[in-house]
Design a protein around this motif. Sequence first.
Motif, PDB file in Angstrom:
ATOM      1  N   SER A  76      48.508 -11.112  14.224  1.00 11.48           N
ATOM      2  CA  SER A  76      48.595 -11.718  12.889  1.00 11.48           C
ATOM      3  C   SER A  76      50.044 -11.872  12.442  1.00 11.48           C
ATOM      4  O   SER A  76      50.417 -12.869  11.817  1.00 11.48           O
ATOM      5  CB  SER A  76      47.824 -10.858  11.877  1.00 11.48           C
ATOM      6  N   HIS A  77      50.871 -10.892  12.790  1.00 16.99           N
ATOM      7  CA  HIS A  77      52.280 -10.918  12.396  1.00 16.99           C
ATOM      8  C   HIS A  77      52.989 -12.136  12.978  1.00 16.99           C
ATOM      9  O   HIS A  77      53.674 -12.871  12.262  1.00 16.99           O
ATOM     10  CB  HIS A  77      52.962  -9.629  12.861  1.00 16.99           C
ATOM     11  N   ARG A  80      51.643 -15.441  11.563  1.00 18.51           N
ATOM     12  CA  ARG A  80      52.107 -15.613  10.186  1.00 18.51           C
ATOM     13  C   ARG A  80      53.489 -16.259  10.151  1.00 18.51           C
ATOM     14  O   ARG A  80      53.824 -16.996   9.210  1.00 18.51           O
ATOM     15  CB  ARG A  80      52.149 -14.257   9.478  1.00 18.51           C
ATOM     16  N   LEU A 236      45.302 -13.084   8.354  1.00 19.70           N
ATOM     17  CA  LEU A 236      46.683 -13.093   7.831  1.00 19.70           C
ATOM     18  C   LEU A 236      46.852 -12.217   6.604  1.00 19.70           C
ATOM     19  O   LEU A 236      47.972 -12.034   6.123  1.00 19.70           O
ATOM     20  CB  LEU A 236      47.082 -14.533   7.483  1.00 19.70           C
TER      21      LEU A 236
END
Length: 237
Positions: A76-77, A80, A236
């Motif tokens: 997710s990091h 993003r 996210l």
Amino acid sequence: MKTNSKEVIAKLSQDIFSIQMKWSLWYMTIVLLIYFGSMFFPDVREANIGLMNFYYEPSKIYMLVIGIIFPLAMLSHFVRYGMTRKDYMISSAIASVGIAFSLMIIAAILSAILQLFETFSGANDVSFIESQSSWLIPIVVLSLILICYNIAGWMIAMGFYRFGTWGGMGFVVIALVFIALIDILWERELSELATTYLPFSIPDLSIGWSIIGTAVLIGVGLTIIRRIMKRVRIKLE
């Protein structure tokens, strides 16, 4: 692949490798200290275990664990910040190869250094690898096996990420089958056990065929991960 995509993958591969290599250096330091400590026990010293062999077994679990943890923590990091799933997957695969080979190359170098000292000069022959090469073939084979364990962990992570608890448990089973196939190709502990219950025996494979089989399994594992990742909803929040 466009040039900018190549640049993104190169940078992301370096970032992922750097993060995981920091973890790996801590891990290798701890294992090295345990190895030094174990040499003061007569039974362990008589077993004549070389440092490269000593690193190999826990490294399988280590690669499995970071295969599970890293995607759950970092996918997710990276998305993003604008990374595509494809770029992330290719970069992670490249980093996995780098980490696996780094672990075994560093272990081989440390082992060669320790062989200068009689107290720590254990044998580095790998029992399931029949080769005249003391270093090159074992490094390649053991690194390929570690990559497979990392992929198995990655499959488990994506199973839980995409399908939740029950679907994730299903992927635990798939990962165990994946690992069992690697064992059949190389260490053959499961092969010997299966022979007891099967009406046929599983033939021994040459190093060349085992490497080819391992490459095929790596391709299958990455294909499974790619198919899941294409459909997964990135969290996210």
